[in-house]
Design a protein around this motif. Structure first.
Motif, short mmCIF file in Angstrom:
data_model
loop_
_atom_site.label_atom_id
_atom_site.label_comp_id
_atom_site.label_asym_id
_atom_site.label_seq_id
_atom_site.Cartn_x
_atom_site.Cartn_y
_atom_site.Cartn_z
N LYS A 267 -4.30 13.09 -6.27
CA LYS A 267 -3.47 12.90 -5.08
C LYS A 267 -3.57 11.48 -4.53
CE LYS A 267 -3.67 17.75 -3.69
NZ LYS A 267 -4.07 18.72 -2.65
N LEU A 268 -4.76 10.91 -4.52
CA LEU A 268 -4.94 9.57 -3.96
C LEU A 268 -4.21 8.52 -4.80
CD1 LEU A 268 -6.24 7.78 -1.85
CD2 LEU A 268 -8.29 7.64 -3.30
N VAL A 269 -4.32 8.64 -6.11
CA VAL A 269 -3.63 7.69 -6.99
C VAL A 269 -2.11 7.81 -6.82
CG1 VAL A 269 -3.24 7.02 -9.39
CG2 VAL A 269 -5.52 7.71 -8.64
N THR A 270 -1.63 9.04 -6.71
CA THR A 270 -0.20 9.26 -6.52
C THR A 270 0.28 8.65 -5.21
OG1 THR A 270 -0.38 11.34 -7.76
CG2 THR A 270 1.58 11.02 -6.40
N LEU A 271 -0.50 8.81 -4.15
CA LEU A 271 -0.13 8.24 -2.86
C LEU A 271 -0.05 6.72 -2.93
CD1 LEU A 271 0.46 8.62 0.15
CD2 LEU A 271 -2.01 8.58 0.56
N CYS A 272 -1.00 6.10 -3.61
CA CYS A 272 -0.99 4.64 -3.75
C CYS A 272 0.24 4.17 -4.54
CB CYS A 272 -2.27 4.17 -4.44
SG CYS A 272 -3.77 4.42 -3.46
N VAL A 273 0.59 4.91 -5.59
CA VAL A 273 1.77 4.54 -6.39
C VAL A 273 3.04 4.64 -5.55
CG1 VAL A 273 3.18 5.22 -8.36
CG2 VAL A 273 0.70 5.15 -8.58
N ILE A 274 3.16 5.70 -4.74
CA ILE A 274 4.35 5.87 -3.89
C ILE A 274 4.43 4.75 -2.87
CG2 ILE A 274 5.41 7.36 -2.17
CD1 ILE A 274 4.32 9.75 -3.71
N LEU B 7 7.54 2.08 -2.61
CA LEU B 7 8.35 1.89 -1.40
C LEU B 7 8.24 0.46 -0.89
CD1 LEU B 7 7.63 5.22 0.53
CD2 LEU B 7 9.68 4.60 -0.73
N GLY B 8 7.04 -0.11 -0.97
CA GLY B 8 6.87 -1.50 -0.53
C GLY B 8 7.67 -2.48 -1.36
N SER B 9 7.72 -2.25 -2.67
CA SER B 9 8.50 -3.14 -3.53
C SER B 9 9.99 -3.02 -3.24
CB SER B 9 8.22 -2.83 -4.99
OG SER B 9 8.63 -1.51 -5.31
N ILE B 10 10.46 -1.79 -2.94
CA ILE B 10 11.88 -1.59 -2.61
C ILE B 10 12.23 -2.31 -1.32
CG2 ILE B 10 13.60 0.13 -1.96
CD1 ILE B 10 12.20 2.08 -3.85
N VAL B 11 11.38 -2.17 -0.29
CA VAL B 11 11.63 -2.83 0.99
C VAL B 11 11.63 -4.34 0.84
CG1 VAL B 11 10.72 -3.20 3.31
CG2 VAL B 11 10.77 -0.89 2.35
N ALA B 12 10.65 -4.87 0.09
CA ALA B 12 10.56 -6.32 -0.09
C ALA B 12 11.76 -6.86 -0.85
CB ALA B 12 9.27 -6.66 -0.82
#
Length: 218
Positions: free
Chosen positions: A62-69, A73-78
């Motif tokens: 779960k933690l790895v999945t959260l970091c990937v998400i 999202l950060g790359s899309i916003v940037a």
């Protein structure tokens, strides 16, 4: 004379009757066993398996999945911000940033002129009009369209169109929704302005004119 009855032959008990042959009808194939169904299964089975194992991996890590998400999202916003200068969902969006050749496109000059007209600031309007060959009379415009002198309420200011031209000038159109209070109630109005700006060493307003001033259609 009575003749004796002929002797009857006993049936042969060792002879067995032939069994009846039962013809079996061919069974119909189930829907899932048809060639079309097998073909569809062969296509979608790997996809469903991949989704299943992906969900299992998400539940396990779960933690790895959260970091990937978060990174996705950060790359899309940037990417959206650096390409358009706007944040998603209109956050921090400035309608007067015309985004022409990576610059503001004279939007700040247009905004300052309109707000000066709204507030009745003739001095600011005169300074912005310095590049216009035949500038309009600020005092006359203020007496007709400002909130302070004309007793109009500027409800909203909307940039309706921005058009970069081949000669590096920029045409922009701005709509202002107005309202006024009369003896019979509120009166609404629409005001549309056309601006010509240029951005070289600095932003300059080259021309401004009133396109339309009317009541909205009912």
């Amino acid at each position: 004379m009575i003749s004796p009855s002929p002797t009857q032959q006993q049936p042969d008990r060792d002879v067995k009757p032939e069994p009846k042959k039962v013809k079996s009808t061919p069974t119909r194939k189930r829907t899932g066993q048809t060639p079309l169904a097998l073909f569809i299964k062969a296509i979608f089975r790997p996809l469903f398996k991949g989704i299943y194992y992906l969900l299992r991996a998400i539940q396990t890590h779960k933690l790895v999945t959260l970091c990937v998400i978060v990174l996705l999202l950060g790359s899309i916003v940037a990417t959206n911000y650096f390409s358009t200068g706007q944040l998603p969902l209109g956050v921090g969006n400035d309608p007067f940033n015309f985004h022409v050749h990576g610059k503001n496109g004279g939007g700040d000059t247009v905004k300052n002129w309109l707000y000066a007209l709204r507030d009745g600031d003739s001095a600011t309007m005169s300074l912005i009009d310095k590049a216009i060959s035949q500038p309009p009379n600020p005092d006359q415009l203020i007496s007709q369209f400002s909130q302070t002198k004309a007793h109009l309420t500027w409800k909203s200011i909307n940039v309706t169109g921005v058009y970069p031209e081949a000669d590096t000038t920029i045409d922009s159109f701005v709509e202002v929704d107005l309202s006024a209070t009369g003896p019979g109630g509120n009166v609404s109005g629409i005001m549309i302005w056309h601006f010509v700006t240029i951005t070289q060493t600095s932003e300059l307003l080259l021309n401004v004119n009133l396109v339309d001033f009317r009541a909205p259609l009912r």
